[in-house]
Motif scaffolding. Structure first.
Motif: not given
Length: 500
Positions: A158-173
């Motif tokens: 039904g409702r779907m979202e794709s958010l710009y955060m992931g385990c690699v990107s958040l760890t690096n940041a």
């Protein structure tokens, strides 16, 4: 015993953290897994500040794909799907890398949108669980560069979202030097909450019966929780809190090998993944999350089987878009019928693979007038924009680019540069599909429900010959004039249209 390739299907998920290959056999009522391969490539970790993949990461990825390619070598391409996700969506100048990757793998690579990725994840999870039609589930998947959240019932998202955060990107940041402090975790969780904030109320309002997590990060967290006695059979908010405290006590990413239950290949990006989990549990009020075995790659397999069995979600997406933009479906169906008839006749002379081209030509015909809902002036451009930017479930970004190119070129000036932006293997065939679509549109310009006469169409090189029954064109002078005008448009694109 040789493998029965006719009954074998395979899916490859080129994730931002790891690459996965799954091979399965079609059996009555089920897909039976025959082989699985997984390699940590950390594609997202190789994405530089300028959004280009660094050479070492490219070579690591290509070496992995060569190994996967050995396993896929005997399978026909219509039994294999390979998709790239967030990192390949984001990477700039990746055309050369993708060309080398396709050569190494021996299969075409599709880039899927975040929403399509979410749909495939939900499909994989739903098929891995006992599903009742009215079961409502929240599904979460944390990748290397994106996090998908889906609420669905049964097998239908039904409702779907794709958010710009992931385990690699958040760890690096937020853990750039590998220091695991309480302050760093708070920063990471706040950043994740900011991504979640626009969607919290909508997800909470829908509600769900069960929360389910998929893929590596969530499975790894569940293993750590169980190994340390913090929870059983999934994850809880308390278990995540204790997990975070244990990592802060260890102090450095390099010491996470001492965290019971955590594998060494998952450790470098684990902190970012746990921060996303904690933020999501808090934002959505999740108390407990079960863990599913299925994920995107399993969803790919089930979607592929649907296409093989003529249950293609892309057909549903096209019809829904046509309804949304108030298309005259009777007229669109007539154009589609004529276009596909033209392909059947001209295809052999143009070496056009009908099985590949027919669906795209038909879908373009069904959608060629969606731009009229915006404005008549330049409606082919409006339609192309809609198709290129809409969330069309089942379609990859390359497929949407192809449909957009066909819509953009179905009338007026033939803009060849739009085809140059497509994958090289599609550039010549797609130009020829556009010519056939243009002819079908011209022949139905009067919008009459009366059927066309029996036409004969042949193609050779860049020349098309169209033959009508004797006297028909004399009796239809407007169509004759339209064809003359179309011949002039095509001549500017180095096509020759002759008719009699």
């Amino acid at each position: 015993m040789p493998e029965d390739t006719a009954q074998t299907v395979a899916a490859v998920d080129l994730g931002s953290n790891s690459f996965h290959l799954i091979v399965a056999r079609l059996s009555p009522g089920e897909l039976r897994t025959m082989d699985r391969l997984k390699e940590m490539v950390r594609l997202a970790g190789g994405l530089r500040a300028d959004k280009r993949l660094d050479p070492d990461t490219q070579e690591r990825a290509l070496a992995c794909l060569e190994r996967f390619g050995q396993r896929l070598r005997e399978l026909p391409s219509d039994r294999v799907r390979v998709v790239g996700t967030n990192t390949l969506r984001s990477a700039r100048g990746a055309e050369d890398f993708l060309a080398r990757a396709e050569l190494a793998l021996g299969q075409p690579i599709e880039i899927v949108s975040g929403i399509e990725e979410a749909r495939l994840i939900y499909l994989g999870v739903a098929h891995s669980l006992a599903v009742a039609p009215d079961d409502r589930r929240l599904v979460m998947d944390i990748g290397g560069g994106s996090t998908e959240l889906i609420i669905g019932e049964g097998y239908a998202p039904g409702r779907m979202e794709s958010l710009y955060m992931g385990c690699v990107s958040l760890t690096n940041a937020h853990f750039p030097e590998g220091k695991l402090t309480a302050k760093a975790f708070r920063r990471a969780e706040t950043a994740a909450r900011q991504e979640l904030e626009p969607h919290e109320q909508a997800f909470r309002a829908r509600g769900w019966d069960e929360a389910v997590g998929a893929s590596g990060t969530i499975r790894a967290a569940a293993k750590v929780a169980e190994a340390n006695g913090w929870s059983e059979g999934g994850l809880t908010a308390e278990a995540l809190e204790r997990m975070t405290a244990a990592m802060v006590d260890l102090g450095k990413v390099g010491k996470l090998d001492k965290l019971k239950g955590l594998s060494s290949d998952r450790a470098p990006v684990f902190a970012g993944g746990v921060a996303i989990l904690r933020a999501t549990f808090e934002a959505l009020g999740i108390e407990r999350m079960a863990v599913a075995e299925g994920a995107l790659r399993e969803g790919l397999l089930h979607d592929l089987v649907g296409r093989i069995r003529q249950e293609d979600v892309r057909e549903t997406s096209v019809r829904a878009l046509a309804r949304r933009y108030h298309v005259d479906t009777d007229h669109a169906d007539r154009v589609a019928t004529t276009a596909t008839h033209a392909l059947a006749q001209a295809g052999p002379g143009w070496a056009l693979p009908v099985d590949w081209g027919e669906p795209y030509l038909r879908w373009a015909a069904l959608l060629h007038e969606i731009g009229l809902d915006i404005a008549h002036s330049g409606y082919h451009k409006h339609g192309a924009y809609i198709v290129d930017n809409a969330d069309l479930l089942g379609f990859t970004q390359q497929e949407q680019d192809l449909l957009a190119a066909l819509l953009r070129n179905h009338r007026r000036k033939f803009t060849t540069k739009t085809f140059a932006e497509l994958p090289e293997r599609w550039q010549v065939p797609s130009r020829r599909l556009a010519v056939l679509l243009r002819l079908a549109v011209v022949l139905h310009r009067n919008r009459s429900p009366e059927p066309l006469p029996e036409l004969t169409l042949s193609a050779d090189g860049d020349r098309l010959h169209l033959a009508f029954p004797a006297g028909w064109l004399d009796a239809h002078p407007l169509t004759h004039a339209d064809l003359e005008q179309e011949a002039a448009f095509l001549a500017d694109a180095d096509f020759t249209l002759a008719f009699e």
